[in-house]
Scaffold this motif. Structure first.
Motif, PDB file in Angstrom:
ATOM      1  N   ARG A 288      45.621  39.658  32.427  1.00 15.30           N
ATOM      2  CA  ARG A 288      44.383  39.377  33.147  1.00 15.30           C
ATOM      3  C   ARG A 288      44.648  38.451  34.338  1.00 15.30           C
ATOM      4  O   ARG A 288      44.070  38.617  35.404  1.00 15.30           O
ATOM      5  CB  ARG A 288      43.354  38.741  32.211  1.00 15.30           C
ATOM      6  N   VAL A 289      45.526  37.482  34.153  1.00  9.49           N
ATOM      7  CA  VAL A 289      45.874  36.572  35.247  1.00  9.49           C
ATOM      8  C   VAL A 289      46.559  37.341  36.373  1.00  9.49           C
ATOM      9  O   VAL A 289      46.247  37.157  37.555  1.00  9.49           O
ATOM     10  CB  VAL A 289      46.775  35.433  34.732  1.00  9.49           C
ATOM     11  N   LYS A 290      47.463  38.223  36.001  1.00  7.43           N
ATOM     12  CA  LYS A 290      48.153  39.042  37.008  1.00  7.43           C
ATOM     13  C   LYS A 290      47.181  39.943  37.759  1.00  7.43           C
ATOM     14  O   LYS A 290      47.318  40.154  38.969  1.00  7.43           O
ATOM     15  CB  LYS A 290      49.247  39.879  36.333  1.00  7.43           C
ATOM     16  N   ALA A 291      46.183  40.461  37.056  1.00 12.17           N
ATOM     17  CA  ALA A 291      45.207  41.348  37.687  1.00 12.17           C
ATOM     18  C   ALA A 291      44.364  40.591  38.719  1.00 12.17           C
ATOM     19  O   ALA A 291      44.044  41.128  39.788  1.00 12.17           O
ATOM     20  CB  ALA A 291      44.308  41.967  36.627  1.00 12.17           C
ATOM     21  N   VAL A 292      44.010  39.359  38.395  1.00 13.26           N
ATOM     22  CA  VAL A 292      43.240  38.558  39.351  1.00 13.26           C
ATOM     23  C   VAL A 292      44.107  38.217  40.563  1.00 13.26           C
ATOM     24  O   VAL A 292      43.670  38.357  41.711  1.00 13.26           O
ATOM     25  CB  VAL A 292      42.703  37.279  38.678  1.00 13.26           C
ATOM     26  N   ARG A 293      45.332  37.791  40.317  1.00 12.08           N
ATOM     27  CA  ARG A 293      46.229  37.447  41.417  1.00 12.08           C
ATOM     28  C   ARG A 293      46.491  38.651  42.320  1.00 12.08           C
ATOM     29  O   ARG A 293      46.633  38.514  43.543  1.00 12.08           O
ATOM     30  CB  ARG A 293      47.544  36.899  40.862  1.00 12.08           C
ATOM     31  N   ALA A 294      46.521  39.847  41.741  1.00  9.43           N
ATOM     32  CA  ALA A 294      46.815  41.056  42.504  1.00  9.43           C
ATOM     33  C   ALA A 294      45.747  41.381  43.544  1.00  9.43           C
ATOM     34  O   ALA A 294      45.986  42.178  44.460  1.00  9.43           O
ATOM     35  CB  ALA A 294      46.978  42.244  41.550  1.00  9.43           C
ATOM     36  N   LEU A 295      44.581  40.761  43.432  1.00 11.73           N
ATOM     37  CA  LEU A 295      43.526  41.017  44.411  1.00 11.73           C
ATOM     38  C   LEU A 295      43.862  40.461  45.786  1.00 11.73           C
ATOM     39  O   LEU A 295      43.134  40.709  46.758  1.00 11.73           O
ATOM     40  CB  LEU A 295      42.196  40.440  43.920  1.00 11.73           C
ATOM     41  N   ALA A 296      44.955  39.727  45.897  1.00  7.81           N
ATOM     42  CA  ALA A 296      45.450  39.323  47.209  1.00  7.81           C
ATOM     43  C   ALA A 296      45.949  40.531  48.001  1.00  7.81           C
ATOM     44  O   ALA A 296      46.070  40.471  49.228  1.00  7.81           O
ATOM     45  CB  ALA A 296      46.571  38.299  47.069  1.00  7.81           C
ATOM     46  N   SER A 297      46.200  41.650  47.317  1.00  9.17           N
ATOM     47  CA  SER A 297      46.705  42.868  47.945  1.00  9.17           C
ATOM     48  C   SER A 297      45.544  43.762  48.382  1.00  9.17           C
ATOM     49  O   SER A 297      44.635  44.047  47.603  1.00  9.17           O
ATOM     50  CB  SER A 297      47.603  43.633  46.969  1.00  9.17           C
ATOM     51  N   ARG A 298      45.600  44.232  49.611  1.00  4.65           N
ATOM     52  CA  ARG A 298      44.525  45.086  50.117  1.00  4.65           C
ATOM     53  C   ARG A 298      44.423  46.388  49.334  1.00  4.65           C
ATOM     54  O   ARG A 298      43.326  46.878  49.077  1.00  4.65           O
ATOM     55  CB  ARG A 298      44.751  45.387  51.602  1.00  4.65           C
ATOM     56  N   SER A 299      45.568  46.945  48.937  1.00  2.00           N
ATOM     57  CA  SER A 299      45.527  48.202  48.192  1.00  2.00           C
ATOM     58  C   SER A 299      44.849  48.023  46.842  1.00  2.00           C
ATOM     59  O   SER A 299      44.110  48.918  46.388  1.00  2.00           O
ATOM     60  CB  SER A 299      46.943  48.754  48.011  1.00  2.00           C
ATOM     61  N   VAL A 300      45.065  46.891  46.205  1.00  2.00           N
ATOM     62  CA  VAL A 300      44.398  46.625  44.922  1.00  2.00           C
ATOM     63  C   VAL A 300      42.906  46.419  45.141  1.00  2.00           C
ATOM     64  O   VAL A 300      42.073  46.918  44.371  1.00  2.00           O
ATOM     65  CB  VAL A 300      45.042  45.413  44.219  1.00  2.00           C
ATOM     66  N   ARG A 301      42.556  45.710  46.181  1.00  2.00           N
ATOM     67  CA  ARG A 301      41.128  45.525  46.480  1.00  2.00           C
ATOM     68  C   ARG A 301      40.452  46.864  46.748  1.00  2.00           C
ATOM     69  O   ARG A 301      39.326  47.117  46.293  1.00  2.00           O
ATOM     70  CB  ARG A 301      40.950  44.598  47.689  1.00  2.00           C
ATOM     71  N   ARG A 302      41.132  47.719  47.480  1.00  2.32           N
ATOM     72  CA  ARG A 302      40.553  49.026  47.785  1.00  2.32           C
ATOM     73  C   ARG A 302      40.381  49.848  46.518  1.00  2.32           C
ATOM     74  O   ARG A 302      39.367  50.542  46.333  1.00  2.32           O
ATOM     75  CB  ARG A 302      41.448  49.763  48.784  1.00  2.32           C
ATOM     76  N   ARG A 303      41.356  49.770  45.629  1.00  2.00           N
ATOM     77  CA  ARG A 303      41.286  50.562  44.393  1.00  2.00           C
ATOM     78  C   ARG A 303      40.204  50.051  43.449  1.00  2.00           C
ATOM     79  O   ARG A 303      39.502  50.846  42.816  1.00  2.00           O
ATOM     80  CB  ARG A 303      42.652  50.540  43.697  1.00  2.00           C
ATOM     81  N   THR A 304      40.039  48.738  43.359  1.00  4.04           N
ATOM     82  CA  THR A 304      39.095  48.177  42.393  1.00  4.04           C
ATOM     83  C   THR A 304      37.693  47.969  42.964  1.00  4.04           C
ATOM     84  O   THR A 304      36.725  47.843  42.209  1.00  4.04           O
ATOM     85  CB  THR A 304      39.601  46.817  41.879  1.00  4.04           C
ATOM     86  N   GLY A 305      37.583  47.909  44.290  1.00  3.36           N
ATOM     87  CA  GLY A 305      36.291  47.637  44.898  1.00  3.36           C
ATOM     88  C   GLY A 305      35.837  46.203  44.731  1.00  3.36           C
ATOM     89  O   GLY A 305      34.661  45.882  44.926  1.00  3.36           O
ATOM     90  N   THR A 306      36.766  45.321  44.390  1.00  4.41           N
ATOM     91  CA  THR A 306      36.440  43.906  44.193  1.00  4.41           C
ATOM     92  C   THR A 306      37.364  43.048  45.055  1.00  4.41           C
ATOM     93  O   THR A 306      38.335  43.531  45.633  1.00  4.41           O
ATOM     94  CB  THR A 306      36.606  43.491  42.721  1.00  4.41           C
ATOM     95  N   PHE A 307      37.046  41.765  45.132  1.00  5.25           N
ATOM     96  CA  PHE A 307      37.910  40.830  45.845  1.00  5.25           C
ATOM     97  C   PHE A 307      37.817  39.467  45.185  1.00  5.25           C
ATOM     98  O   PHE A 307      36.956  39.227  44.322  1.00  5.25           O
ATOM     99  CB  PHE A 307      37.573  40.761  47.332  1.00  5.25           C
ATOM    100  N   LEU A 308      38.724  38.577  45.593  1.00  2.00           N
ATOM    101  CA  LEU A 308      38.837  37.256  44.977  1.00  2.00           C
ATOM    102  C   LEU A 308      38.145  36.211  45.848  1.00  2.00           C
ATOM    103  O   LEU A 308      38.357  36.155  47.061  1.00  2.00           O
ATOM    104  CB  LEU A 308      40.313  36.895  44.803  1.00  2.00           C
TER     105      LEU A 308
END
Length: 271
Positions: free
Chosen positions: A8-28
């Motif tokens: 879960r910690v890694k998933a939150v940190r991964a939101l620094a990546s634009r591709s992850v933000r685009r895939r999840t539709g969320t941001f940090l």
């Protein structure tokens, strides 16, 4: 939560990546000020708020507001929050991405809009958005060639203003300018070589002669790239170009400072 290496910690940190933000539709969203604005009524959906015990005691209003909007509030150790974000200051949130359509913005008959064309630096983009909010702008447009508004540095630089006014991401500059002009806004391009002096325009507010922009009218300001400003073809899209006067020996103003001066000039004229 006590394990900084948890999935879960890694998933939150991964939101620094634009591709992850685009895939999840969320941001940090990082830090107490920004999270406080994120959990305010009317902001986008907040999924999770992570907070240390000390931060929860220091900012009980954030915890209460997060629960009021239906967010899951999870306690984590300082190591966990630091692993999620070096800028957490004990509080982070995972939030649905923001974004308004230009047509929707124009139906509200805006009087002041900031348009960022080819603005690549996230800190500059966030600072202009914050200035637009402070000056009373009705919306900010980031063209397709500009930075992602959900970039962590951009979000931090807005200091919560990201949640205060509509942000339109992604249109091409000619399309945005055409739509704004069709909605009755005068389109002004900020440029060091502008044909009109901003101070002179403030002197004739409400009584501008023919061919001179009237800042009391609904206005869209176009601001360009940090290094090279607006291209000739971009300047040609505007109804007029405007320069901020330089009284001292400075060679120029940076983007965020110039944008702030222009937006406040329009805000004053509209009053």
């Amino acid at each position: 939560m006590t394990n900084p290496r948890a999935d879960r910690v890694k998933a939150v940190r991964a939101l620094a990546s634009r591709s992850v933000r685009r895939r999840t539709g969320t941001f940090l969203v990082e830090g107490p000020q920004a999270v406080r604005e994120a959990v305010a009524p009317g902001s986008p959906r907040v999924h999770d708020v992570y907070v240390t015990v000390d931060a929860a005691a220091r900012y009980p209003e954030i915890v209460a507001a997060a629960r009021d909007v239906g967010a899951r509030v999870r306690n984590g150790t300082p190591d966990v929050l630091d692993a999620m974000s070096a800028d957490a200051q004990g509080v982070v949130a995972v939030v649905d991405q923001v974004g308004a359509g230009l047509d929707d913005v124009l139906t509200r008959r805006p009087r002041l809009v900031a348009v960022l064309a080819h603005v690549r630096d996230p800190g500059n983009a966030g600072t202009v958005l914050r200035a637009a909010d402070a000056a009373g702008a009705d919306a900010v447009v980031l063209t397709a060639s500009s930075v992602d508004v959900h970039n962590p540095k951009t979000v931090r630089s807005t200091a919560g203003s990201l949640f205060h006014l509509p942000v339109v991401p992604g249109p091409e500059l000619p399309d945005a300018v055409g739509a704004l002009r069709s909605a009755g806004l005068t389109v002004l391009a900020a440029a060091g070589s502008g044909e009109h002096d901003l101070d002179d325009l403030l002197d004739v507010v409400g009584a501008a002669p023919a061919g001179v922009p009237d800042l009391s009218r609904p206005t869209a300001w176009v601001f360009g790239n940090e290094a090279w400003g607006l291209r000739d073809e971009d300047l040609a899209l505007a109804d007029a170009t405007v320069r901020v006067p330089l009284r001292g020996r400075a060679e120029s103003l940076n983007l965020a400072t110039a944008a702030t001066v222009c937006l406040y000039a329009s805000g004053r004229a509209h009053r």
